[in-house]
Write a protein that holds these residues in place. Structure first.
Motif, PDB file in Angstrom:
ATOM      1  N   LEU A 155      -2.737  -3.916   9.429  1.00  0.00           N
ATOM      2  CA  LEU A 155      -1.621  -2.966   9.498  1.00  0.00           C
ATOM      3  C   LEU A 155      -1.472  -2.100   8.258  1.00  0.00           C
ATOM      4  O   LEU A 155      -1.060  -0.942   8.350  1.00  0.00           O
ATOM      5  CB  LEU A 155      -0.306  -3.721   9.746  1.00  0.00           C
ATOM      6  CG  LEU A 155      -0.195  -4.427  11.103  1.00  0.00           C
ATOM      7  CD1 LEU A 155       1.170  -5.083  11.246  1.00  0.00           C
ATOM      8  CD2 LEU A 155      -0.449  -3.446  12.253  1.00  0.00           C
ATOM      9  N   ASP A 156      -1.808  -2.661   7.090  1.00  0.00           N
ATOM     10  CA  ASP A 156      -1.627  -1.856   5.871  1.00  0.00           C
ATOM     11  C   ASP A 156      -2.579  -0.656   5.834  1.00  0.00           C
ATOM     12  O   ASP A 156      -2.383   0.273   5.061  1.00  0.00           O
ATOM     13  CB  ASP A 156      -1.745  -2.722   4.602  1.00  0.00           C
ATOM     14  CG  ASP A 156      -3.068  -3.447   4.480  1.00  0.00           C
ATOM     15  OD1 ASP A 156      -3.592  -3.907   5.513  1.00  0.00           O
ATOM     16  OD2 ASP A 156      -3.583  -3.555   3.345  1.00  0.00           O
ATOM     17  N   HIS A 157      -3.585  -0.650   6.711  1.00  0.00           N
ATOM     18  CA  HIS A 157      -4.523   0.477   6.792  1.00  0.00           C
ATOM     19  C   HIS A 157      -4.320   1.317   8.053  1.00  0.00           C
ATOM     20  O   HIS A 157      -4.531   2.526   8.039  1.00  0.00           O
ATOM     21  CB  HIS A 157      -5.972  -0.041   6.762  1.00  0.00           C
ATOM     22  CG  HIS A 157      -6.281  -0.787   5.518  1.00  0.00           C
ATOM     23  ND1 HIS A 157      -6.967  -0.228   4.470  1.00  0.00           N
ATOM     24  CD2 HIS A 157      -5.931  -2.034   5.123  1.00  0.00           C
ATOM     25  CE1 HIS A 157      -7.035  -1.112   3.484  1.00  0.00           C
ATOM     26  NE2 HIS A 157      -6.418  -2.219   3.844  1.00  0.00           N
ATOM     27  N   ALA A 158      -3.935   0.639   9.133  1.00  0.00           N
ATOM     28  CA  ALA A 158      -4.050   1.260  10.455  1.00  0.00           C
ATOM     29  C   ALA A 158      -2.754   1.351  11.257  1.00  0.00           C
ATOM     30  O   ALA A 158      -2.748   1.926  12.339  1.00  0.00           O
ATOM     31  CB  ALA A 158      -5.084   0.483  11.275  1.00  0.00           C
TER      32      ALA A 158
ATOM     33  N   GLY B 155     -12.897   0.059   2.100  1.00  0.00           N
ATOM     34  CA  GLY B 155     -11.749  -0.625   2.707  1.00  0.00           C
ATOM     35  C   GLY B 155     -11.414  -1.884   1.931  1.00  0.00           C
ATOM     36  O   GLY B 155     -11.316  -1.853   0.704  1.00  0.00           O
ATOM     37  N   ASP B 156     -11.258  -3.013   2.633  1.00  0.00           N
ATOM     38  CA  ASP B 156     -10.940  -4.273   1.953  1.00  0.00           C
ATOM     39  C   ASP B 156     -12.166  -5.149   1.727  1.00  0.00           C
ATOM     40  O   ASP B 156     -12.040  -6.318   1.367  1.00  0.00           O
ATOM     41  CB  ASP B 156      -9.897  -5.062   2.755  1.00  0.00           C
ATOM     42  CG  ASP B 156      -8.497  -4.493   2.562  1.00  0.00           C
ATOM     43  OD1 ASP B 156      -8.367  -3.480   1.856  1.00  0.00           O
ATOM     44  OD2 ASP B 156      -7.548  -5.061   3.124  1.00  0.00           O
ATOM     45  N   THR B 157     -13.359  -4.592   1.946  1.00  0.00           N
ATOM     46  CA  THR B 157     -14.583  -5.370   1.700  1.00  0.00           C
ATOM     47  C   THR B 157     -14.790  -5.542   0.201  1.00  0.00           C
ATOM     48  O   THR B 157     -15.171  -6.609  -0.272  1.00  0.00           O
ATOM     49  CB  THR B 157     -15.792  -4.663   2.355  1.00  0.00           C
ATOM     50  OG1 THR B 157     -15.554  -4.607   3.764  1.00  0.00           O
ATOM     51  CG2 THR B 157     -17.092  -5.394   2.085  1.00  0.00           C
TER      52      THR B 157
ATOM     53  N   THR C  60     -10.916   1.873   8.271  1.00  0.00           N
ATOM     54  CA  THR C  60     -11.881   0.888   7.752  1.00  0.00           C
ATOM     55  C   THR C  60     -11.766  -0.433   8.500  1.00  0.00           C
ATOM     56  O   THR C  60     -12.730  -1.183   8.594  1.00  0.00           O
ATOM     57  CB  THR C  60     -11.680   0.618   6.255  1.00  0.00           C
ATOM     58  OG1 THR C  60     -10.339   0.140   6.031  1.00  0.00           O
ATOM     59  CG2 THR C  60     -11.913   1.877   5.422  1.00  0.00           C
ATOM     60  N   HIS C  61     -10.566  -0.756   8.990  1.00  0.00           N
ATOM     61  CA  HIS C  61     -10.343  -1.933   9.831  1.00  0.00           C
ATOM     62  C   HIS C  61      -8.911  -1.866  10.340  1.00  0.00           C
ATOM     63  O   HIS C  61      -8.142  -0.995   9.936  1.00  0.00           O
ATOM     64  CB  HIS C  61     -10.630  -3.246   9.092  1.00  0.00           C
ATOM     65  CG  HIS C  61      -9.775  -3.511   7.883  1.00  0.00           C
ATOM     66  ND1 HIS C  61      -9.745  -2.680   6.784  1.00  0.00           N
ATOM     67  CD2 HIS C  61      -8.922  -4.525   7.593  1.00  0.00           C
ATOM     68  CE1 HIS C  61      -8.926  -3.182   5.871  1.00  0.00           C
ATOM     69  NE2 HIS C  61      -8.395  -4.296   6.336  1.00  0.00           N
ATOM     70  N   ALA C  62      -8.566  -2.807  11.228  1.00  0.00           N
ATOM     71  CA  ALA C  62      -7.300  -2.673  11.966  1.00  0.00           C
ATOM     72  C   ALA C  62      -6.104  -3.321  11.285  1.00  0.00           C
ATOM     73  O   ALA C  62      -5.004  -3.295  11.842  1.00  0.00           O
ATOM     74  CB  ALA C  62      -7.469  -3.244  13.383  1.00  0.00           C
TER      75      ALA C  62
ATOM     76  N   GLY D 144     -10.218   0.325  -0.666  1.00  0.00           N
ATOM     77  CA  GLY D 144      -9.002   0.442   0.137  1.00  0.00           C
ATOM     78  C   GLY D 144      -7.728   0.166  -0.655  1.00  0.00           C
ATOM     79  O   GLY D 144      -6.635   0.521  -0.223  1.00  0.00           O
ATOM     80  N   HIS D 145      -7.886  -0.488  -1.806  1.00  0.00           N
ATOM     81  CA  HIS D 145      -6.756  -0.739  -2.715  1.00  0.00           C
ATOM     82  C   HIS D 145      -7.288  -0.716  -4.138  1.00  0.00           C
ATOM     83  O   HIS D 145      -8.401  -1.178  -4.389  1.00  0.00           O
ATOM     84  CB  HIS D 145      -6.129  -2.119  -2.473  1.00  0.00           C
ATOM     85  CG  HIS D 145      -5.677  -2.353  -1.068  1.00  0.00           C
ATOM     86  ND1 HIS D 145      -4.456  -1.899  -0.602  1.00  0.00           N
ATOM     87  CD2 HIS D 145      -6.276  -2.967  -0.029  1.00  0.00           C
ATOM     88  CE1 HIS D 145      -4.332  -2.252   0.670  1.00  0.00           C
ATOM     89  NE2 HIS D 145      -5.422  -2.895   1.049  1.00  0.00           N
ATOM     90  N   GLY D 146      -6.487  -0.210  -5.061  1.00  0.00           N
ATOM     91  CA  GLY D 146      -6.881  -0.232  -6.464  1.00  0.00           C
ATOM     92  C   GLY D 146      -7.802   0.913  -6.829  1.00  0.00           C
ATOM     93  O   GLY D 146      -8.205   1.712  -5.970  1.00  0.00           O
TER      94      GLY D 146
HETATM   95 ZN   LIG Z   1      -5.741  -3.891   2.974  1.00  0.00          ZN
END
Ligand SMILES: [Zn+2]
Length: 260
Positions: free
Chosen positions: A80-83, A146-148, A76-78, A189-191
């Protein structure tokens, strides 16, 4: 009390494996999403998460346990917690990793991906970061954001990479999709997964314009010094979130400069 999110099967095509990185910005941890058409032998993994071998093995074990293999990894994006684990996960699976900014074969808005009968549409949603993507799981009207948009609270704009004008445009775009019932649930991306995305997007847009008015007022009173604005406007937010709030404030100050 908010029930604690533990991931698991959310729809017949989407299962969440929670990464072991809980925190003030990551909530219960990063959601690693496993997407698969029922009965298919090919799985799409969205956001393998931080570089944690145990987590990656857990994901691979679940995929193998359902008689499938990972055919594609999406980011979803770069952040670190995702990628962070993307390269390692690519080695483990032999499957391509696709995102914005991978240097080759980047994803772009409107791309349609078909993997083992599963259809995904790429929806560019810049703002949290410039490279933020959402993925629409067409058959379930589910948007992986993601985090949007997060499963709880609100998201931050990671200035200077993230931009408020772009973020607002992305939220408005998702609002149009919810209005057209093209999106009826959000897999963040969270929750936890969100069953009423229209209300959530409205809340996000209202929250953003409220904060912007607060920032505008704080600037009029005390000037445009970011730390002072954070202390005034984010007084209600736990102090551990102030560094993130500061980036959002910088994004808002930039927005106010460019949108007088
Ligand atoms: Zn995140």
């Amino acid at each position: 009390m908010t029930p604690v999110w533990a991931g698991g099967e959310v729809t017949s095509r989407a299962t969440c494996v929670l990464a072991p990185n809980p925190g003030p910005l990551t909530l219960e941890g990063t959601n690693t999403w496993l997407l698969m058409e029922p009965g298919s032998s090919q799985c799409v993994v969205v956001d393998p998460g931080p570089l944690d071998e145990h987590h990656l093995q857990r994901v691979l074990g679940l995929v193998a346990g359902s008689g499938a293999r990972v055919a594609l990894t999406l980011l979803t994006h770069a952040h670190l917690d995702h990628a962070e684990s993307a390269r390692r996960f690519g080695e483990l699976t032999g499957a391509p990793v696709r995102a914005v900014g991978t240097g080759h074969d980047d994803l772009t808005d409107g791309d349609r991906l078909r993997v083992g009968g599963l259809d995904l549409t790429v929806v560019a949603t810049p703002g949290h970061t410039a490279d933020s993507l959402s993925f629409l799981l067409d058959s379930e009207n589910a948007l992986l954001t993601g985090d949007t948009i997060l499963g709880r609270g609100t998201a931050m704009v990671a200035w200077p990479d993230g931009e408020l004008a772009a973020y607002l445009a992305s939220l408005q775009r998702i609002e149009v999709m919810t209005g057209a019932h093209q999106v009826t649930q959000i897999l963040p991306g969270h929750g936890p997964a969100l069953p009423d995305p229209a209300a959530v997007v409205r809340y996000y847009l209202d929250h953003r314009s409220e904060r912007l008015e607060q920032v505008r007022a704080a600037v009029a009173l005390n000037g445009a010094e970011a730390d002072a604005v954070v202390e005034t406007v984010y007084a209600d937010v736990p102090r551990e979130l102030w560094p993130a709030a500061r980036l959002s404030v910088l994004a808002q100050l930039e927005y106010l400069r460019t949108h007088p």
